[in-house]
Scaffold this motif. Sequence first.
Motif, PDB file in Angstrom:
ATOM      1  N   ASN A 127     -19.635  13.804  25.674  1.00 27.35           N
ATOM      2  CA  ASN A 127     -20.753  14.091  25.285  1.00 27.35           C
ATOM      3  C   ASN A 127     -21.624  14.451  26.623  1.00 27.35           C
ATOM      4  O   ASN A 127     -22.482  15.590  26.446  1.00 27.35           O
ATOM      5  N   TRP A 128     -21.668  13.892  27.610  1.00 25.32           N
ATOM      6  CA  TRP A 128     -22.433  14.162  28.875  1.00 25.32           C
ATOM      7  C   TRP A 128     -21.939  15.726  29.279  1.00 25.32           C
ATOM      8  O   TRP A 128     -22.817  16.199  29.650  1.00 25.32           O
ATOM      9  N   THR A 129     -20.616  15.744  29.168  1.00 21.24           N
ATOM     10  CA  THR A 129     -20.363  16.938  29.788  1.00 21.24           C
ATOM     11  C   THR A 129     -20.820  18.246  28.922  1.00 21.24           C
ATOM     12  O   THR A 129     -21.145  19.281  29.251  1.00 21.24           O
ATOM     13  N   LEU A 130     -20.531  18.143  27.485  1.00 19.65           N
ATOM     14  CA  LEU A 130     -20.922  18.907  26.675  1.00 19.65           C
ATOM     15  C   LEU A 130     -22.431  19.223  26.780  1.00 19.65           C
ATOM     16  O   LEU A 130     -22.756  20.591  26.733  1.00 19.65           O
ATOM     17  N   LEU A 131     -23.434  18.194  26.829  1.00 17.03           N
ATOM     18  CA  LEU A 131     -24.593  18.585  26.819  1.00 17.03           C
ATOM     19  C   LEU A 131     -25.249  18.922  28.025  1.00 17.03           C
ATOM     20  O   LEU A 131     -26.188  19.361  28.279  1.00 17.03           O
ATOM     21  N   ASN A 132     -24.751  18.516  28.993  1.00 17.66           N
ATOM     22  CA  ASN A 132     -24.966  18.769  30.458  1.00 17.66           C
ATOM     23  C   ASN A 132     -26.328  18.633  31.029  1.00 17.66           C
ATOM     24  O   ASN A 132     -26.929  19.576  31.298  1.00 17.66           O
ATOM     25  N   PRO A 133     -26.962  17.645  30.760  1.00 19.07           N
ATOM     26  CA  PRO A 133     -28.486  17.605  30.925  1.00 19.07           C
ATOM     27  C   PRO A 133     -28.904  17.518  32.456  1.00 19.07           C
ATOM     28  O   PRO A 133     -27.941  17.281  32.962  1.00 19.07           O
ATOM     29  N   ILE A 134     -30.096  17.975  32.474  1.00 14.74           N
ATOM     30  CA  ILE A 134     -30.766  17.355  33.921  1.00 14.74           C
ATOM     31  C   ILE A 134     -31.642  16.082  33.959  1.00 14.74           C
ATOM     32  O   ILE A 134     -32.548  16.116  33.281  1.00 14.74           O
ATOM     33  N   LEU A 135     -31.307  15.065  34.537  1.00 17.41           N
ATOM     34  CA  LEU A 135     -31.827  13.849  34.487  1.00 17.41           C
ATOM     35  C   LEU A 135     -33.059  13.892  35.285  1.00 17.41           C
ATOM     36  O   LEU A 135     -33.081  14.472  36.422  1.00 17.41           O
ATOM     37  N   SER A 136     -34.122  13.284  35.032  1.00 18.62           N
ATOM     38  CA  SER A 136     -35.100  13.338  35.825  1.00 18.62           C
ATOM     39  C   SER A 136     -34.952  12.672  37.124  1.00 18.62           C
ATOM     40  O   SER A 136     -33.954  11.903  37.436  1.00 18.62           O
ATOM     41  N   LEU A 137     -35.728  12.896  38.288  1.00 17.49           N
ATOM     42  CA  LEU A 137     -35.736  12.333  39.264  1.00 17.49           C
ATOM     43  C   LEU A 137     -35.554  10.646  39.157  1.00 17.49           C
ATOM     44  O   LEU A 137     -36.376  10.161  38.594  1.00 17.49           O
ATOM     45  N   GLY A 138     -34.496  10.332  39.562  1.00 13.87           N
ATOM     46  CA  GLY A 138     -34.243   8.776  39.586  1.00 13.87           C
ATOM     47  C   GLY A 138     -33.711   8.017  38.210  1.00 13.87           C
ATOM     48  O   GLY A 138     -33.735   6.852  37.994  1.00 13.87           O
ATOM     49  N   GLU A 139     -33.688   9.163  37.367  1.00 11.10           N
ATOM     50  CA  GLU A 139     -33.296   8.750  36.170  1.00 11.10           C
ATOM     51  C   GLU A 139     -31.776   8.291  36.087  1.00 11.10           C
ATOM     52  O   GLU A 139     -30.896   9.046  36.401  1.00 11.10           O
ATOM     53  N   PRO A 140     -31.369   7.177  35.686  1.00  6.16           N
ATOM     54  CA  PRO A 140     -29.876   6.803  35.662  1.00  6.16           C
ATOM     55  C   PRO A 140     -29.398   7.401  34.302  1.00  6.16           C
ATOM     56  O   PRO A 140     -29.813   7.326  33.091  1.00  6.16           O
ATOM     57  N   GLY A 141     -27.989   7.532  34.421  1.00  5.35           N
ATOM     58  CA  GLY A 141     -27.301   7.892  33.167  1.00  5.35           C
ATOM     59  C   GLY A 141     -25.612   7.325  33.338  1.00  5.35           C
ATOM     60  O   GLY A 141     -25.193   7.308  34.462  1.00  5.35           O
ATOM     61  N   TYR A 142     -25.624   6.605  32.192  1.00  3.83           N
ATOM     62  CA  TYR A 142     -24.302   5.845  32.320  1.00  3.83           C
ATOM     63  C   TYR A 142     -22.891   6.314  31.227  1.00  3.83           C
ATOM     64  O   TYR A 142     -23.527   6.677  30.176  1.00  3.83           O
TER      65      TYR A 142
END
Length: 72
Positions: free
Chosen positions: A16-31
Amino acid sequence: MAVYKLIKLKRDYTANWTLLNPILSLGEPGYERDTGKLKIGDGVTPWVDLDYIKVDMDDVVIDPDDLADVLN
């Protein structure tokens, strides 16, 4: 005595991360739930181009008193 707060990370499966390929905000974690890996956003780089966070477990220090507070 320490005060503990619940922190929830943005989390999803690798596909899902790869499909959506979001841009996380500065310092925002993604697990990644299936791999246990973590990325931290910089506000401009898409998910697939971010590096995973690397931690040397020899540098991790856990205070036994703090751990006891969390577990009790």
